[in-house]
Scaffold this motif. Structure first.
Motif, mmCIF file in Angstrom:
data_model
loop_
_atom_site.group_PDB
_atom_site.id
_atom_site.type_symbol
_atom_site.label_atom_id
_atom_site.label_comp_id
_atom_site.label_asym_id
_atom_site.label_seq_id
_atom_site.Cartn_x
_atom_site.Cartn_y
_atom_site.Cartn_z
ATOM 1 N N GLU A 128 8.637 -3.828 0.455
ATOM 2 C CA GLU A 128 8.508 -4.937 1.491
ATOM 3 C C GLU A 128 9.979 -5.565 1.066
ATOM 4 O OE1 GLU A 128 5.663 -6.782 3.978
ATOM 5 O OE2 GLU A 128 7.412 -8.955 2.950
ATOM 6 N N GLU B 195 12.028 -8.328 3.685
ATOM 7 C CA GLU B 195 12.291 -9.345 4.813
ATOM 8 C C GLU B 195 13.868 -9.606 4.573
ATOM 9 O OE1 GLU B 195 10.105 -12.606 6.132
ATOM 10 O OE2 GLU B 195 9.779 -12.380 4.068
ATOM 11 N N THR C 59 10.914 -7.930 9.157
ATOM 12 C CA THR C 59 9.956 -6.829 7.636
ATOM 13 C C THR C 59 10.249 -5.336 8.066
ATOM 14 O OG1 THR C 59 8.625 -8.763 7.369
ATOM 15 C CG2 THR C 59 8.598 -6.745 5.995
ATOM 16 N N LYS D 266 9.257 -1.849 5.692
ATOM 17 C CA LYS D 266 8.665 -1.060 4.417
ATOM 18 C C LYS D 266 9.203 0.006 4.059
ATOM 19 C CE LYS D 266 4.203 -2.921 6.407
ATOM 20 N NZ LYS D 266 4.729 -3.888 6.525
ATOM 21 N N LEU E 64 5.131 -4.349 -1.788
ATOM 22 C CA LEU E 64 4.135 -4.050 -0.625
ATOM 23 C C LEU E 64 2.286 -3.574 -1.237
ATOM 24 C CD1 LEU E 64 4.447 -4.324 2.247
ATOM 25 C CD2 LEU E 64 4.435 -1.909 2.091
#
Length: 119
Positions: free
Chosen positions: A6, A8, A14, A16, A118
Motif C-alpha cells: 500500500e 499512502e 491510498t 494498492k 498490504l
C-alpha cells in the motif's frame, strides 16, 4: 501467494499495488524492508523518492507502462509511473498499481509518501 503493498500519500489517498515477478529479487528485498517513507519528487508523470535500499539491476527495462511501480538502482529510488512518461534510465519493475492510480495526479513535490505491506 500474491504479495501486495500500500502506498499512502498523506492527506491525498491510498494506492494498492500487487508485486510481480519481473524482478523478483528486487521486489522481495523491497517488501522485506517495509515500511519505508519519504518526500515525493516529481519528474513528468512519475513520482519518485530515494529509499535506503541498495540493489543492482536485475532485469532492467528502458520503458514503463502506466501504473508500473519500479526501483531505480542508480538513485536508490522508488518510482511510480502514473502517465505516459518514461524512465530517465533503466529501472527494475517490481509491481503494478491495481487501485487508486488517479490519486497520483494530485501529488505535489514534498508530499509525504508511506509504503507498507498490504498482504
Amino acid at each position: 501467494m500474491e504479495t501486495g503493498i500500500e502506498i499512502e500519500i498523506l492527506k491525498k489517498g491510498t494506492v494498492k499495488v500487487v508485486l510481480d515477478d519481473r524482478n523478483p529479487s528486487t521486489a522481495q528485498k523491497l517488501y522485506e524492508n517495509l515500511p519505508l517513507e519519504g518526500a515525493a519528487q516529481l519528474w513528468l508523470e512519475e513520482i519518485f523518492f530515494p529509499i535506503p535500499l541498495e540493489h543492482e539491476y536485475e532485469n532492467p527495462s528502458p520503458s514503463s507502462d502506466k501504473g508500473d511501480v519500479s526501483y531505480w538502482p542508480p538513485g536508490q529510488a522508488f518510482c511510480i509511473f502514473f502517465g505516459d512518461s518514461q524512465p530517465a534510465s533503466d529501472v527494475n519493475h517490481i509491481g503494478m498499481v491495481v487501485e487508486g492510480l488517479e490519486i497520483m495526479k494530485s501529488v505535489e513535490e514534498g508530499d509525504w509518501v508511506v509504503i507498507k505491506r498490504l498482504f
